[in-house]
Every structure is written in structure tokens, then in C-alpha cells.
Design an enzyme around this catalytic site. Structure first.
Site, PDB file in Angstrom:
ATOM      1  N   CYS A   1      97.094  31.220   2.406  1.00  0.00           N
ATOM      2  CA  CYS A   1      96.011  30.268   2.103  1.00  0.00           C
ATOM      3  C   CYS A   1      94.751  30.956   1.595  1.00  0.00           C
ATOM      4  O   CYS A   1      93.739  30.293   1.358  1.00  0.00           O
ATOM      5  CB  CYS A   1      95.679  29.458   3.345  1.00  0.00           C
ATOM      6  SG  CYS A   1      97.118  28.652   4.046  1.00  0.00           S
TER       7      CYS A   1
ATOM      8  N   HIS B   1      88.791  27.126   7.059  1.00  0.00           N
ATOM      9  CA  HIS B   1      90.128  26.827   6.570  1.00  0.00           C
ATOM     10  C   HIS B   1      90.785  25.943   7.620  1.00  0.00           C
ATOM     11  O   HIS B   1      90.766  26.267   8.809  1.00  0.00           O
ATOM     12  CB  HIS B   1      90.937  28.109   6.369  1.00  0.00           C
ATOM     13  CG  HIS B   1      92.393  27.828   6.164  1.00  0.00           C
ATOM     14  ND1 HIS B   1      92.842  27.042   5.132  1.00  0.00           N
ATOM     15  CD2 HIS B   1      93.492  28.187   6.880  1.00  0.00           C
ATOM     16  CE1 HIS B   1      94.161  26.940   5.207  1.00  0.00           C
ATOM     17  NE2 HIS B   1      94.580  27.628   6.255  1.00  0.00           N
TER      18      HIS B   1
ATOM     19  N   GLU C   1      99.911  29.749  -3.030  1.00  0.00           N
ATOM     20  CA  GLU C   1     101.053  30.363  -2.368  1.00  0.00           C
ATOM     21  C   GLU C   1     102.303  29.525  -2.599  1.00  0.00           C
ATOM     22  O   GLU C   1     103.328  29.736  -1.963  1.00  0.00           O
ATOM     23  CB  GLU C   1     100.793  30.549  -0.871  1.00  0.00           C
ATOM     24  CG  GLU C   1     100.575  29.253  -0.118  1.00  0.00           C
ATOM     25  CD  GLU C   1     100.748  29.416   1.394  1.00  0.00           C
ATOM     26  OE1 GLU C   1      99.731  29.401   2.067  1.00  0.00           O
ATOM     27  OE2 GLU C   1     101.898  29.548   1.869  1.00  0.00           O
TER      28      GLU C   1
END
Lengths: 462, 462
Positions: free
Chosen positions: A120, A250, A86
Site C-alpha cells: 500500500c 493508511h 500493488e
């Protein structure tokens, strides 16, 4: 009807993070934050960051060339290459095309795949795409290669200590030591504005921290619920946190990982799952009548479920937290850096185990999925992957910079973002041999990189 | 070992392009360009563009909701949704998450896939990903959905007439009327700076027009060469342009499509393929000793090969050029708009035919691939796809704007790109019923859309 390949998954991994970092304790003191705000409040130990000679392209070049070299992979044997990121340096030209330099010089340009993007989550999308390719009719027998790379930087303020930077490369193929259990997978995708990057000429995101945390936990709940349903249909019995050896999340900051795992345990409680014993039931009973929405806001529930989850957390999550706590949020690379931490810490005892991963990208896209591990055959074995990644030495050989130096670098990077017509210091003294670095951006915005001489003295410039 | 799904491909398509356009002849006169510069030099007839109430998100919302409605697809039956685009409105939040609004209201959030990005190639990457998913072990029996969407705009100057805008949605699944011949596929990916978007706060690209054309043709040559090799290994005989009924090209402007097809014919000549008769051999013989590099620069070769290719072009390419010539470069949607033109023109006679497509994205990424067509079963039949897309009426019902109005709109859009805190005119008088449009971007850059009441009078706001 053709037959599908078996045991498709991750054959090999390499991780790269910058050799430059700052201790969260030091930053905390410098920022005048209350003691423990970053280290306990966020749960972070240290933060890695790129200096002016590194970026997502150089880190990816380093990770890919190192993986190919260390596992002795002929670049001609790669048939698909995908990047998740990103960190936008160019809005049209993919990071993948920069990586093609490595393959072009070997005469291999027939390589499918581009960049996958959503915060993400892009790396997970790229990984699924690559696995699906190997299982598809269009697979040509060659390897897939996935790269997750990001440089996470924030404007001065409370979000700044949640930065980080890394690139992770993963080789994909059949008969892997890390196999996808493709049917045990659930996604939650929705339209939300929790974290986004609408300010196009700035590297910094717009973040609603509280909303983003709630969106993360709601997506986690939704994925876990769907995954449990699918598992039950498939296996005929209930899924709970005891059915996987490890849970990998994450990790924007470690505190959210602690909350997330506790949330799974609370889900198990509401589902009356076998992971919840009598004492746990007692502790969570006061929250059984909370509405779903209220449950995200209750500090008491958070505390109680974290307490109940603690022994499970220490066993099933803590071994996955090393790199994310030491390097910070690496966006697309964060989840796989957590998984790399698990391989680093536990590679000797992982064979036969199930590991459940949760990938989240703001905006939002999330998937929970399951991996089944086996020792594998050298060089594609868990122990060799751990040895190649060499996490301990990479972490220990980093250089801690002062807050003043860190801020100075952030200011320079801010100024350089989207800029043209400059040369960098070309100072690669802190970089390990074989690392790529940025040398110049010319008047047409074209970027040039060089490679620091390898230990054997060979220079491999670009 | 699980068995793969059969005949995976495109089940259904829908195309949307703005109802606002400008004639190239009018623009040519207004710009003071020499007569025929845009119409013959570029080979373009007309150019579509978004006004301030449309963008890639609104166009995608329109295309997806229209496809679901017209083919009566239950949104719960979609398990994967991917977008290909190079029009960046947000650097982190994917267009796919905006489209989730359509599915969330039906309670379906378990939908994999994000955005794929590399210039005009992202749609092809998304398409391959979706097909691979259906063929993979993780397929759950539901449909895949691919959206290609872009708004191509250029700064004032010679590139401006090569703009365009559209969104195309394609439904993916087994037993399709449009089937991928997955083994007849070749890619060429390389690191080049031919067209890119490094100026982050501008919607306009940096373009080296001459280099980009050469990169396109070199990628075409490379893909064709590899594809021919693969075909020969697979089928045991040589491939040439006579082995496919139609050739569909990514179309930045029609003139390049003419050159590209001629280039394939020249390739056939150098390979001594059966498509080349004695008279063609004679015409091309003078160029047989040209070096590969020189062959891209020779105007005489271009002329001679276009002349030789002409009868083939009229038969095998011309039916694919309608929408790209009428709407312009739609970036990721261009190739599929060309394919849609073929379905529109020839749907009655396509069953049993092979169609070869060439996708190119600057930077660069390119793939040549083959489709095999059959009539299919209603609603997933070639004739129904042509009828749903309704190309003729959509083209004919457009509104031609004056150059002055066009320039005024481009200026407003320039100003609005990356901006916050504004409301649009909300003027949807030119939009067809059921079209989504942008109403507001708030102080936090959040975008809001509404849907023009359908013909039955129902409003379906967001």
C-alpha cells in the site's frame, strides 16, 4: 548552485471509485457473521469493488483524464507521471505506459517516471519522487502527476470485507496549496512477511492479520519517535498530537485507524508530552511499566488509550475517515482517500493548518510526513479541489449490489485474473459519463479499453 | 529558497553476476542453430544464469553488502535505498524490504525508497529518483543507494540465448566522480505490447521480437531528437555523436547496440550534423528519401549506416560492450553493466569526458541522458570503482556449464518459480566468499538466505 523551487506540493486532486458497492451490514448478515462484526469490529460502513468492466488501468485512465479536464491542464504541460499500485496485471509493463495513451495523442511522449511498488506504500513513494523531481536540477518547469490505484480483493473468509477499489490522481508543482514540510518526515522500513502476494496466479494475498496489525503499529511507533526527534532538533520544542490539526492514516479498516491514533497518544504519555493532561496520565499510568512488546498485545492498554484519545480523535481524525469507511481499503489510494475526505469535510478551515500523514505498506515500508496547507489560487485552491472531487455526490450515486451479485462478480473476476481471449459485457450502464472501461483481452493478453460518452455526447474511444 | 547540492551523481559501484555461465558457441551447436547465429547474429559471447541457490534477492544482498564493505560505508549513513527490477518473486513485497535486513541489524530503518518497475527501465527510474532526492529539500545529508537486479530467462526457443543475470549497486551523493548533466535528458514513453509478462505464474515473457526492436529504435530516435533540441537551446550549438566521448546502450543483445549506434549516425546525417563527412553523406544519400517508417525496415540502410558508423562505434561504443556480451541481457542491470564495462576499460582516460546513456524498457519507457566524469577523490574515484568492481577476475573465474546442465537447471527453476515448501541444495561451492544464497522457501512462501563465509572465515548468516 541552482535554487530550489518553493512550496512544492499537491496542486490538484481527483478521485475515482467504482459505482458498485455493498453495504457491510448486508454482507455481515449474508456471511452469518455476528452483528456488528464488520461495522463495529472493523469499523467499516460500505465496500466498493470493480465489476468485470473495471480494473486499475481503467480507473487510472478515468482519474487522470478527469483531472486534466476539470483543471484545464494541457497534457503537454506534464513532464512526469508516476503510478503507485500493488495490483499486478502485468509483471513487466507498467500501468504508467497505459496512461501514456492520453498523452501520446497530444504529441507528448517526453514524460519521466514509472510505477512504484511495495504493497500500500507505492503511492507515497511515487508522490515523494514527484515532489523531489520538482525540487531537483532536472525539473523542466512542467507538472508532475501521481496516480495511486488499486483493487483490493480477498478470498472468501474473514478478510473479504476489508476490500475496496479506487484511483486517485494528484498534480504536483511549486506554489501549491498543499505543501510538503520535507524535513518533518520519518520512515521505518523492515523485512517482514505480514501481507504479501507470492501466489502469482491469484489476485489474493497471503495475510497474517495479527502480525500485520502489530507490524503496522510498530512502524507507527518508530516513525513517530523519529519524527518527534527530528521536529525537536528543528524547532527546539517537543512535538505531540496537539501540534498538528489533523492526523491521516493508511486505513486497511477504520478500527486500526482508531487504534493507531490512540497509540500516538500513548506515545505522548510515555514521552511526557504536553498533550497529556492529569486525568489522562492517571488513566495511562497503570501501563507505564509494560514492556514495548507487551504493549502491542494489551487489550486494557488499547481500551484505556482509546478512551483518553477519544476527544482528540473526534477532532483530529474523524473528518479523515469518510471515504475509507465508505469505499474500503484502496491499498495505495487509501491514505490519499482519507486525505481527500479531510479536504471534502474541512476545506474551508484548513488554511494555515498542519496535517500529519502516516503511510504503511506491508513487507514493510512506512513513512510519517507533514503537510502545511494554504487556500491557494484558483484552480489550485483547497475549495476547488473539494469541489472537483465532488465526494458527496460520487458516494451517494453508487449502486448497492446484493451479496449474491457481489459473490458472483468476485467469482468471475477470480476466473478472469491473468486470463486471455475474452470480451467483457461492455455494460457501462452503471458508469458515469467519461469513465473508461475494459472491453476485451485478446489472444495475446493485450487489453483494450473504451470511454463512455461524456455528457455532451462526445465519444472518446481508445 | 534552499540551495541545491552540486555535482550529484554516482559515487561508487559494485557489480555481481553468477559464477555460472554457458558459452554461446556451445549453446549454438547444442541447439542445432546455424554457426554464428548467437555469436555473430546476436553478437553475444557468453551467458550468465542463476542456479537454484541464486535469485534477484540473493544477488542484490551480495551487491549491496559488498559495496558497503569495500567502500567502508556505514549502513547508518544510507538514507534512501531503491531497487529497479522486473523479476517478480512477490507481487506486493518489494526487493528493497529484503535488503533492509542489512540495515536493520545496524539499527537503521529510516530509509526511504521502494522498487521501481517497468521492464528493463526500472533501474534508471530508481537512479533518477535517488539523484533527485539528493537535490531535493527532503535530503537529509545521507547517501542514496540504487540496486538494479534481474534474472532474464526465456522459454526454450530462439529467445533463450538472450538471457542473463546480475545485480548492480550504485551509491549516490553530491561531489561525485560521475555527475548527471540533468538538463541534457530526453524521454520517450508510449503504450506498446512489444515485450510483457502477462502470464503471471511463468517467469517467461511474451515477446514480439521484431516489434520490440522497432519500438526500441523508434524510442531511440525520439529521445535523440528531443535531446538534440534541448542541447541546442541550452548550448547554442548542434549536438552530434562527436559531442560525447562514449555512448552506452541498454543491451538486450549486442547486435541491437550496433544497430542503435548506427541509427544515431543516420539521425546525424538527416540533421546534417558535423559528425557526417562527405564520404558518409555519399553512402547515406540513397536513403534520404525513405519514409520514417520504412527506414526501420530497410536492410540496406542498416548496412550502410553501420558501415559509416564503424570507426565511431569502435571508438565510442565498443569499450562499453564487454560485460553485456559476456553475461547477456541483465534487464535493468544491462545498461549499467555496459557503463561498468566502460569504467573497467577506460577509467584512466575518462576524466573530463561526457558519456551519453540510453535506457529502454519495453512497454515502453526510454530515456537518453548525459553524464560528465571527473577522477574524483578516493574511495569515490573512477580508478577505485574500476578496482572494486574487479570485472576481469569476476569474468575469468566463472564456471562454464554444459548445455545439458544448463537445460536441467532451467527446468528446475521453471518448476520452482512461484513454488513453496522446498529446500535448495545449499551448494555454494561455486560461489565466491561473501555471496548470499537461497536455502529454503517454507510452507508460507517465506524465503530464507544464508551468506557464504567470507575469506577470513567469518560466517554472517541471516
Amino acid at each position: 548552485m541552482a535554487a530550489q523551487q518553493k512550496n512544492v506540493g499537491i496542486l490538484a486532486m481527483e478521485i475515482y471509485f467504482p459505482p458498485t458497492c455493498i453495504q457491510q451490514e448486508t454482507l455481515e448478515a449474508h456471511d452469518g457473521a455476528s452483528k456488528g462484526k464488520y461495522t463495529i469490529g472493523l469499523g467499516q460502513d460500505c465496500m466498493g469493488f470493480c465489476t468485470e468492466v473495471e480494473d486499475v488501468i481503467s480507473m487510472s485512465l478515468t482519474a487522470v483524464s478527469s483531472l486534466l479536464e476539470k483543471y484545464a491542464i494541457d497534457p503537454k504541460k506534464v513532464g512526469r507521471l508516476e503510478v503507485g499500485s500493488e495490483t499486478v496485471i502485468d509483471k513487466s509493463k507498467s500501468i504508467k505506459t497505459f496512461l501514456m495513451q492520453i498523452f501520446e495523442k497530444c504529441g507528448n511522449t517526453d514524460i519521466e517516471g514509472v510505477d512504484s511498488t511495495n504493497a500500500c506504500y507505492g503511492g507515497t513513494a511515487a508522490l515523494f519522487n514527484c515532489v523531489n523531481w520538482v525540487e531537483s536540477a532536472s525539473w523542466d518547469g512542467r507538472y508532475g502527476l501521481v496516480v495511486c490505484t488499486d483493487s483490493a480483493v480477498y478470498a472468501e473468509g474473514p478478510a473479504r470485507p476489508t476490500g475496496g477499489a479506487a484511483a486517485i490522481a494528484m498534480l504536483i508543482g511549486p506554489d501549491a496549496p498543499i505543501v510538503f514540510e520535507s524535513k518533518i518526515r520519518a520512515s521505518h522500513m523492515a523485512h517482514v512477511y505480514d501481507f504479501y502476494k507470492p501466489i502469482l496466479d491469484s489476485e489474493y494475498p497471503v495475510v497474517d492479520g495479527k502480525l500485520s496489525q502489530t507490524c503496522y503499529l510498530m512502524a507507527l511507533d518508530s516513525c513517530y519517535k523519529i519524527l518527534c526527534n527530528k521536529y525537536e532538533k528543528l524547532e527546539g520544542n517537543q512535538f505531540s498530537v496537539v501540534d498538528a490539526a489533523y492526523f491521516v492514516f493508511h486505513s486497511p479498516y477504520n478500527k486500526l485507524v482508531q487504534k493507531s491514533f490512540a497509540r500516538l497518544v500513548f506515545n505522548d504519555f510515555t514521552r511526557n508530552a504536553r498533550s497529556i493532561d492529569e486525568s489522562a496520565k492517571e488513566k495511562l499510568a497503570p501501563f507505564s511499566s509494560l514492556s514495548h512488546d507487551d504493549s502491542y498485545q494489551s487489550r486494557d492498554l488499547e481500551k484505556a488509550s482509546q478512551q483518553v484519545a477519544k476527544p482528540f480523535y473526534d477532532e483530529k481524525v474523524q473528518p479523515t475517515t469518510l471515504i475509507p469507511k465508505q469505499v474500503g481499503n484502496m491499498y495505495t489510494a487509501s491514505l490519499y482517500a482519507a486525505f481527500a475526505s479531510l479536504l471534502h469535510n474541512k476545506h474551508n478551515t484548513l488554511a494555515g493548518q498542519r496535517v500529519v500523514l502516516f503511510s504503511y505498506g506491508s513487507g514493510s515500508t512506512a513513512t510519517m510526513f507533514s503537510l502545511k496547507l494554504n487556500e491557494g489560487q484558483h484552480p489550485f485552491s483547497l475549495s476547488n479541489i473539494a469541489s472537483v472531487m465532488n465526494v458527496k455526490e460520487k458516494l451517494e450515486s453508487r449502486n448497492e449490489l446484493t451479496p449474491e451479485k457481489f459473490i458472483e462478480i468476485m467469482k468471475l473476476m477470480e476466473h478472469r485474473y491473468g486470463a486471455k481471449d475474452f470480451v467483457t459485457s461492455k455494460d457501462c450502464s452503471l458508469l458515469a459519463p467519461g469513465t473508461y472501461y475494459l472491453t476485451e483481452v485478446d489472444s495475446k493478453y493485450r487489453r483494450f479499453y473504451a470511454k463512455k460518452a461524456a455528457e455532451n455526447g462526445l465519444v472518446n474511444g481508445h
